[in-house]
Design a protein around this motif. Sequence first.
Motif, PDB file in Angstrom:
ATOM      1  N   VAL A 275       0.865  -1.179   0.000  1.00  0.00           N
ATOM      2  CA  VAL A 275       0.000   0.000   0.000  1.00  0.00           C
ATOM      3  C   VAL A 275       0.903   1.231   0.000  1.00  0.00           C
ATOM      4  CG1 VAL A 275      -1.868   1.228   1.166  1.00  0.00           C
ATOM      5  CG2 VAL A 275      -1.684  -1.265   1.400  1.00  0.00           C
ATOM      6  N   CYS A 276       0.809   2.020  -1.074  1.00  0.00           N
ATOM      7  CA  CYS A 276       1.628   3.235  -1.162  1.00  0.00           C
ATOM      8  C   CYS A 276       0.779   4.415  -0.711  1.00  0.00           C
ATOM      9  CB  CYS A 276       2.043   3.509  -2.598  1.00  0.00           C
ATOM     10  SG  CYS A 276       2.978   2.189  -3.352  1.00  0.00           S
ATOM     11  N   VAL A 277       1.367   5.282   0.109  1.00  0.00           N
ATOM     12  CA  VAL A 277       0.663   6.507   0.484  1.00  0.00           C
ATOM     13  C   VAL A 277       1.463   7.692  -0.056  1.00  0.00           C
ATOM     14  CG1 VAL A 277      -0.128   7.946   2.402  1.00  0.00           C
ATOM     15  CG2 VAL A 277      -0.304   5.460   2.572  1.00  0.00           C
ATOM     16  N   HIS A 278       0.820   8.458  -0.925  1.00  0.00           N
ATOM     17  CA  HIS A 278       1.495   9.659  -1.434  1.00  0.00           C
ATOM     18  C   HIS A 278       0.844  10.888  -0.795  1.00  0.00           C
ATOM     19  CE1 HIS A 278       3.538  12.458  -4.046  1.00  0.00           C
ATOM     20  NE2 HIS A 278       2.381  13.006  -4.364  1.00  0.00           N
ATOM     21  N   VAL A 279       1.621  11.578   0.025  1.00  0.00           N
ATOM     22  CA  VAL A 279       1.112  12.782   0.680  1.00  0.00           C
ATOM     23  C   VAL A 279       1.543  14.004  -0.136  1.00  0.00           C
ATOM     24  CG1 VAL A 279       1.184  14.193   2.775  1.00  0.00           C
ATOM     25  CG2 VAL A 279       1.297  11.695   2.959  1.00  0.00           C
ATOM     26  N   ASN A 280       0.561  14.711  -0.671  1.00  0.00           N
ATOM     27  CA  ASN A 280       0.873  15.966  -1.353  1.00  0.00           C
ATOM     28  C   ASN A 280       0.800  17.080  -0.311  1.00  0.00           C
ATOM     29  OD1 ASN A 280       0.986  18.280  -2.851  1.00  0.00           O
ATOM     30  ND2 ASN A 280      -0.730  17.775  -4.205  1.00  0.00           N
ATOM     31  N   HIS A 281       1.974  17.602   0.058  1.00  0.00           N
ATOM     32  CA  HIS A 281       2.006  18.634   1.114  1.00  0.00           C
ATOM     33  C   HIS A 281       1.770  20.037   0.556  1.00  0.00           C
ATOM     34  CE1 HIS A 281       5.976  18.816  -0.482  1.00  0.00           C
ATOM     35  NE2 HIS A 281       6.659  18.276   0.519  1.00  0.00           N
ATOM     36  N   GLY A 282       1.444  20.091  -0.731  1.00  0.00           N
ATOM     37  CA  GLY A 282       1.162  21.401  -1.324  1.00  0.00           C
ATOM     38  C   GLY A 282       2.428  22.143  -1.692  1.00  0.00           C
ATOM     39  N   LEU A 283       3.586  21.482  -1.496  1.00  0.00           N
ATOM     40  CA  LEU A 283       4.863  22.133  -1.763  1.00  0.00           C
ATOM     41  C   LEU A 283       5.632  21.366  -2.834  1.00  0.00           C
ATOM     42  CD1 LEU A 283       5.606  22.654   2.032  1.00  0.00           C
ATOM     43  CD2 LEU A 283       4.913  24.453   0.434  1.00  0.00           C
TER      44      LEU A 283
ATOM     45  N   GLY B 276       8.029  18.578   8.559  1.00  0.00           N
ATOM     46  CA  GLY B 276       8.399  17.208   8.960  1.00  0.00           C
ATOM     47  C   GLY B 276       7.371  16.612   9.908  1.00  0.00           C
ATOM     48  N   ALA B 277       6.973  17.412  10.917  1.00  0.00           N
ATOM     49  CA  ALA B 277       6.034  16.903  11.937  1.00  0.00           C
ATOM     50  C   ALA B 277       4.656  16.667  11.317  1.00  0.00           C
ATOM     51  CB  ALA B 277       5.929  17.915  13.086  1.00  0.00           C
ATOM     52  N   GLU B 278       4.229  17.576  10.462  1.00  0.00           N
ATOM     53  CA  GLU B 278       2.900  17.431   9.857  1.00  0.00           C
ATOM     54  C   GLU B 278       2.862  16.224   8.923  1.00  0.00           C
ATOM     55  OE1 GLU B 278       0.604  18.922  11.133  1.00  0.00           O
ATOM     56  OE2 GLU B 278      -1.054  18.584   9.759  1.00  0.00           O
ATOM     57  N   PHE B 279       3.969  15.976   8.266  1.00  0.00           N
ATOM     58  CA  PHE B 279       4.026  14.799   7.403  1.00  0.00           C
ATOM     59  C   PHE B 279       3.785  13.536   8.233  1.00  0.00           C
ATOM     60  CE2 PHE B 279       5.904  11.202   5.366  1.00  0.00           C
ATOM     61  CZ  PHE B 279       5.472  11.340   4.066  1.00  0.00           C
ATOM     62  N   ILE B 280       4.439  13.472   9.359  1.00  0.00           N
ATOM     63  CA  ILE B 280       4.274  12.299  10.223  1.00  0.00           C
ATOM     64  C   ILE B 280       2.827  12.185  10.700  1.00  0.00           C
ATOM     65  CG2 ILE B 280       4.936  11.323  12.482  1.00  0.00           C
ATOM     66  CD1 ILE B 280       7.792  12.217  11.853  1.00  0.00           C
ATOM     67  N   ASN B 281       2.226  13.318  11.082  1.00  0.00           N
ATOM     68  CA  ASN B 281       0.813  13.287  11.512  1.00  0.00           C
ATOM     69  C   ASN B 281      -0.085  12.727  10.413  1.00  0.00           C
ATOM     70  OD1 ASN B 281       1.464  14.468  13.912  1.00  0.00           O
ATOM     71  ND2 ASN B 281       0.934  16.553  13.265  1.00  0.00           N
ATOM     72  N   VAL B 282       0.078  13.259   9.201  1.00  0.00           N
ATOM     73  CA  VAL B 282      -0.786  12.830   8.096  1.00  0.00           C
ATOM     74  C   VAL B 282      -0.559  11.346   7.802  1.00  0.00           C
ATOM     75  CG1 VAL B 282      -1.303  13.143   5.629  1.00  0.00           C
ATOM     76  CG2 VAL B 282      -0.872  15.136   7.061  1.00  0.00           C
TER      77      VAL B 282
ATOM     78  N   ASP C  36      -4.011  22.098   2.281  1.00  0.00           N
ATOM     79  CA  ASP C  36      -4.577  23.099   3.206  1.00  0.00           C
ATOM     80  C   ASP C  36      -4.002  22.941   4.613  1.00  0.00           C
ATOM     81  OD1 ASP C  36      -6.013  24.189   1.195  1.00  0.00           O
ATOM     82  OD2 ASP C  36      -7.866  23.095   1.640  1.00  0.00           O
ATOM     83  N   ARG C  37      -3.824  21.700   5.039  1.00  0.00           N
ATOM     84  CA  ARG C  37      -3.260  21.459   6.379  1.00  0.00           C
ATOM     85  C   ARG C  37      -1.855  22.024   6.498  1.00  0.00           C
ATOM     86  NH1 ARG C  37      -4.424  15.520   8.808  1.00  0.00           N
ATOM     87  NH2 ARG C  37      -2.818  16.195  10.249  1.00  0.00           N
ATOM     88  N   PHE C  38      -1.020  21.714   5.523  1.00  0.00           N
ATOM     89  CA  PHE C  38       0.373  22.182   5.596  1.00  0.00           C
ATOM     90  C   PHE C  38       0.436  23.715   5.495  1.00  0.00           C
ATOM     91  CE2 PHE C  38       3.373  18.650   5.665  1.00  0.00           C
ATOM     92  CZ  PHE C  38       2.542  17.573   5.412  1.00  0.00           C
ATOM     93  N   LEU C  39      -0.269  24.256   4.509  1.00  0.00           N
ATOM     94  CA  LEU C  39      -0.168  25.715   4.327  1.00  0.00           C
ATOM     95  C   LEU C  39      -0.779  26.459   5.513  1.00  0.00           C
ATOM     96  CD1 LEU C  39      -0.676  26.228   0.476  1.00  0.00           C
ATOM     97  CD2 LEU C  39       1.410  25.814   1.780  1.00  0.00           C
TER      98      LEU C  39
END
Length: 333
Positions: free
Chosen positions: A65-73, A121-127, A101-104
């Motif tokens: 299972v791949c999770v791709h998080v788009n952090h908007g950056l 970094g921290a928000e990535f871990i949360n998501v 929206d979360r990251f920005l």
Amino acid sequence: MTGNIRPETMERITNKTLAEAFITKQIEEIREQVGDKKVLLALSGGVDSSVVAALLIKAIGRQLVCVHVNHGLMRKGESENVIEVFRNGLDANLVYVDATDRFLGKLENVFDPEQKRKIIGAEFINVFDEEAAKLDGISFLAQGTIYPDILESVKQAEGKKAVKSHHNVGGLPEDMEMQLVEPIKLLFKDEVRVVGEALGLPRNMVYRQPFPGPGLGVRCLGAITRDRLHALREADAILREEFDLNGLAEKVWQYFVVVPDMKSVGVKDDSRYEGWPAIIRAVNTTDAMTATIEEIPYSVLHKVTARITSEVDGINRVLYDITPKPTGTIEFE
Ligand code: XMP
């Protein structure tokens, strides 16, 4: 730690035949390690996580299972490319999370570069944690660790000081209780690329220039705003397009645009036009500790300038940074 040291007898993977032999062996080992269990992977779209994903898909298909998080950056088109290559091309079991929206939101009014890195970094871990919690029966966590990462952590353990915290958003929660699958941990970057090509990944992914974990977040200088981030993303896409067209893309180690939080007076359609400058940086290096600048031909600079100033809203000047490292670091933040 055993298994973390590259044996002296290990042959350097320099061609397709050697890469194919490596892939066959890894597939066997992955199947043996994982069995019928599920594996989770944070897929950024960078070379390392992409090669690990392709390798695991070959070995265990949709058990990955791949999770791709788009952090908007991300850069222009990057998340779309990940979806195209993995979900549409390789039938990957891919969870796409648009967390822009979360990251920005968290980055609003944050000026300090290190603070920005920490938040990202921290928000990535949360998501990632939240997404992992939604999934059932995951027993393994795959990571795109490569041999220089292992060598780097040995150096850090010896107490060497870094200039920047170099947050890599692939860094995952330390308390995740899962066994690791790290199929490329004994490979150097050039070998990872040869394996990636043998796996059939597109060239633009395999030879992608290094891109920092915090992404455009450290190139939209100071406090990030959506309009300036948008201008940066568009200007950067133009630079990349022109480098591709002019044969510079595979010659230059890293090239990008930076947009500072500063406006100057300009003129457009006979009227005063205040805008940001787009700063171009193009550097060559072998280890990123020192860097020289690439002498971009003036014809390319003129073309890039004409396109950015006419196509990108909010930018009225283009500047070219000719500072080597030291004294400039590669990134501005
Ligand atoms: P500097 O700016 O320190 O960059 O000369 C050296 C190399 O590291 C990259 N870089 C980062 N990579 N997370 C990353 O994963 C970061 O926070 C980060 N900061 C810089 C930079 O792009 C260059 O390749």
